[in-house]
Design an enzyme around this catalytic site. Structure first.
Site, mmCIF file in Angstrom:
data_model
loop_
_atom_site.group_PDB
_atom_site.id
_atom_site.type_symbol
_atom_site.label_atom_id
_atom_site.label_comp_id
_atom_site.label_asym_id
_atom_site.label_seq_id
_atom_site.Cartn_x
_atom_site.Cartn_y
_atom_site.Cartn_z
ATOM 1 N N LYS A 1 0.766 -1.259 -0.019
ATOM 2 C CA LYS A 1 0.098 0.044 -0.100
ATOM 3 C C LYS A 1 0.773 1.249 -0.171
ATOM 4 O O LYS A 1 1.875 1.255 0.653
ATOM 5 C CB LYS A 1 -0.883 0.027 1.157
ATOM 6 N N SER B 1 -10.019 2.275 2.838
ATOM 7 C CA SER B 1 -9.167 2.733 1.821
ATOM 8 C C SER B 1 -8.044 1.676 1.001
ATOM 9 O O SER B 1 -7.351 2.422 0.084
ATOM 10 C CB SER B 1 -8.241 3.594 2.794
ATOM 11 N N SER C 1 -10.456 0.136 6.908
ATOM 12 C CA SER C 1 -9.950 0.083 5.579
ATOM 13 C C SER C 1 -9.223 -1.093 5.261
ATOM 14 O O SER C 1 -8.664 -1.223 4.120
ATOM 15 C CB SER C 1 -8.905 1.121 5.584
#
Lengths: 521, 95
Positions: free
Chosen positions: A79, A187, A211
């Protein structure tokens, strides 16, 4: 095995150790899969192909000698929130344009030390603020899953259905894919989309209000947010420091256990990192759950929740009961206040953490007539709408005269939310079963969500309580809805009892099976 | 509680975010929607409840008061938009 990207981490690990495949082969397989799929899915914002090839080569040198770490040669996606030395790290924000840190986050450092290979950086909501991956400066991520329609087709008797089921009566059901693009959740939308579409063997993610778990549920993958303090936050771009935790998104429960063992550590560089040895999570998988007490919280049955979510929950209860668990009804009375309290605490912490983006030390600078004008123009241009909205809320609730009414009240409510869980665990409940999300994946640019920020926030209604109480939570795929989209269940555990989560999630996984999107990209 | 455009502009100033008239008006509506949503916290009885300070009961970790690294000036300014001889460059602050 024709397609190496289809292997789970545990399968790839066995084949790499047995020298049936090489790290270079599997890395090349992923790099070409990314090249083909990324224009459609937008899961990666940076592909580090040269680095991936170098790391794979180094892994092969070790594997040839029968050496190597627990993830030797396994290609992973990272990420964009994780600081990676010399490599694109921008939290998918315009304000961090060009930022390449001179350090490595503890979590990614742990993965490389165990031999993992980095494929690139994954798309996400800007600064991890969002539930649909639509706030990224790099554009939305597309969910590899699409809605589909079930049709009954009369078949000539000799023909075998392509992907459909041949039925005794000479008809079959076929799914017709709808073209509408869906969000992967957020997210960590890039992480979930990449894992689900076979663009990495597993991915790192972070979870501040859901998330990891919400995108995992939207993509038919497994995601675990460990206990606060289990993974070091050092080197991860901060959103809300008292809630942020790193964790993996993986194709199955075992892979999630393998990844978390490597990501977790005790880190002197993070004062909230807890001094506890990291257990072998994989060892918990397959242990019977006979006699385990599973709590079903009545407050998670919310108004307007689709019938399918309730049905899925009941299925989960039945699977655990069949496996010998004792099902008990419990109450977590402050559940409904978790989301409003979160929308005070998280923006307050974010407004403070994001004060550092001032156009001086890194990233974007927009010139101004004086220094304050430069700050204001830089931040106006550098932050997206959702980020500005949260900074504004945070600044307001922390401003003179409002601090007690909002921030202190929310932190008191947060203690009550935590106490609810403590009471239930003290009464002997081992694990809590809930739905992971109140719906399946929705469309990109959904008008209702765009019109009302609170509607988007409601996506996290079942996951946010866990962050507020600092507990571990795992989302595990449990079925498909009528439109063929994946739905997930969530298990919540005692602090630092991730082992029970893996053990129980595996029982659900065994009963539910695994789910793969039909390839259209 | 709700905010007006004037308050939104004041908060934007505190947050160092330039806002146009149009931005401020849009944000007023959005912030009021969120503030309306969090309003329900007032119905919770919090008498005798301490505000949370740490989610995990633990003692604050302390490290030895010794130098652990240093001599990294070049690394520290490496990502800055404007520098000179390892100093950050900013517009003139003091006349």
């Amino acid at each position: 095995m024709s397609d190496l990207t289809q292997l789970t981490i545990s399968q790839a690990r066995a084949k790499l150790r047995a020298k049936e495949i090489t790290a270079t082969e599997i890395t090349e397989a992923y790099l070409s899969a990314i090249e083909r799929a990324n224009p459609a899915l937008n899961a990666y914002v940076a592909v580090t192909d040269d680095k991936a090839r170098d790391m794979a080569k180094a892994s092969d040198a070790k594997l040839t000698k029968g050496e190597g770490g627990s993830l030797e040669g396994i290609p992973l996606g990272i990420k964009d929130l994780f600081g990676t030395e010399g490599i694109h790290t921008q939290a998918c924000s315009h304000v961090l344009d060009g930022f390449k840190p001179r350090y490595e986050s503890t979590v990614t450092g742990n993965l490389w030390a165990d031999g993992a290979v980095m494929l690139g950086k994954l798309n996400m909501d800007e600064f991890a603020m969002g539930s649909s991956n639509e706030t990224s400066y790099y554009g939305p991520v597309v969910n590899p899953w699409r809605r589909s329609r079930l049709d009954t087709v009369v078949m000539p008797t000799t023909h075998q259905g392509d992907g459909g089921f041949v039925s005794a009566g000479g008809t079959r059901t076929a799914r017709t894919l709808d073209n509408a693009q869906l969000v992967p959740g957020g997210s960590s939308g890039g992480s979930a989309s990449a894992v689900s579409a076979f663009l990495c063997a597993g991915a790192t993610a972070t979870d501040t209000g859901g998330s990891i778990r919400q995108p995992a549920a939207f993509t038919g993958t497994v995601g675990i947010k460990p206990t606060y303090g289990r993974c070091s936050r050092w080197g991860i771009v901060a959103f809300a420091s008292s809630l942020d935790q790193a964790g993996p998104i993986a194709r199955d429960v075992r892979d999630a256990a393998i990844l978390l063992r490597s990501m977790a550590s005790v880190d002197p560089k993070d004062t909230t990192s807890v001094d506890r040895p990291v257990p072998d999570y994989e060892a918990a998988i397959g242990k019977p759950i006979k006699g385990m007490k599973v709590g079903i919280p009545k407050e998670y049955r919310i108004d307007g929740m689709p019938e399918e979510i309730e049905t899925l929950w009941q299925k989960g209860i039945a699977w655990l009961r069949d496996a010998g668990a004792e099902i008990v009804d419990i109450s977590l009375p402050h559940t409904k206040y978790a989301l409003p309290a979160y929308y005070i605490v998280a923006p307050a912490e974010a407004s403070s953490n994001l004060a550092r983006y001032d156009g001086v030390r890194y990233g974007l600078r927009v010139p101004g007539k004086d220094i304050v004008d430069m700050y204001e123009k830089t931040r106006a241009a550098g932050f997206g709408r959702e980020v500005k909205r949260r900074i504004m809320i945070g600044t307001y609730v922390l401003s003179a005269g409002y601090y007690d009414a909002y921030y202190l009240q929310a932190q008191k409510v947060r203690n009550l939310i935590k106490r609810d869980f403590e009471n239930v665990f003290a009464a002997g409940v081992d694990v809590i079963l809930t739905p992971a999300t109140p719906s399946a994946a929705f469309g990109i640019a959904d008008e209702d969500m765009a019109a009302d920020p609170v509607k988007m926030y409601l996506n996290d209604i079942f996951t946010v309580t866990v962050n507020m109480a600092g507990l571990p939570g795992i989302a595990v795929p449990a079925g498909l809805d009528a439109k063929g989209l994946p739905l997930g269940l969530q298990l919540i555990g005692r602090p630092f009892d991730e082992e029970t989560l893996f053990q129980t999630a595996h029982v659900i996984e065994q009963a539910a099976g695994s789910f793969q999107p039909e390839k259209w990209w | 509680m709700s905010v007006d455009v004037k308050t939104v502009k004041r908060v934007a100033r505190l947050a160092r975010i330039a806002v146009s008239e149009e931005d401020a008006e849009r944000m007023t509506g959005e912030l009021n929607a969120i503030l309306g949503f969090v309003e329900q916290l007032n119905e919770v009885d919090v008498s005798g409840v301490e505000p949370m300070t740490s989610v995990t009961p633990m003692e604050m970790k302390k490290r030895q008061d010794v130098v652990t690294d240093g001599n990294k000036a070049a690394d520290i300014v490496a990502n800055a938009p404007a520098t000179e001889e390892n100093f950050f460059l900013v517009p003139k602050v003091v006349e």
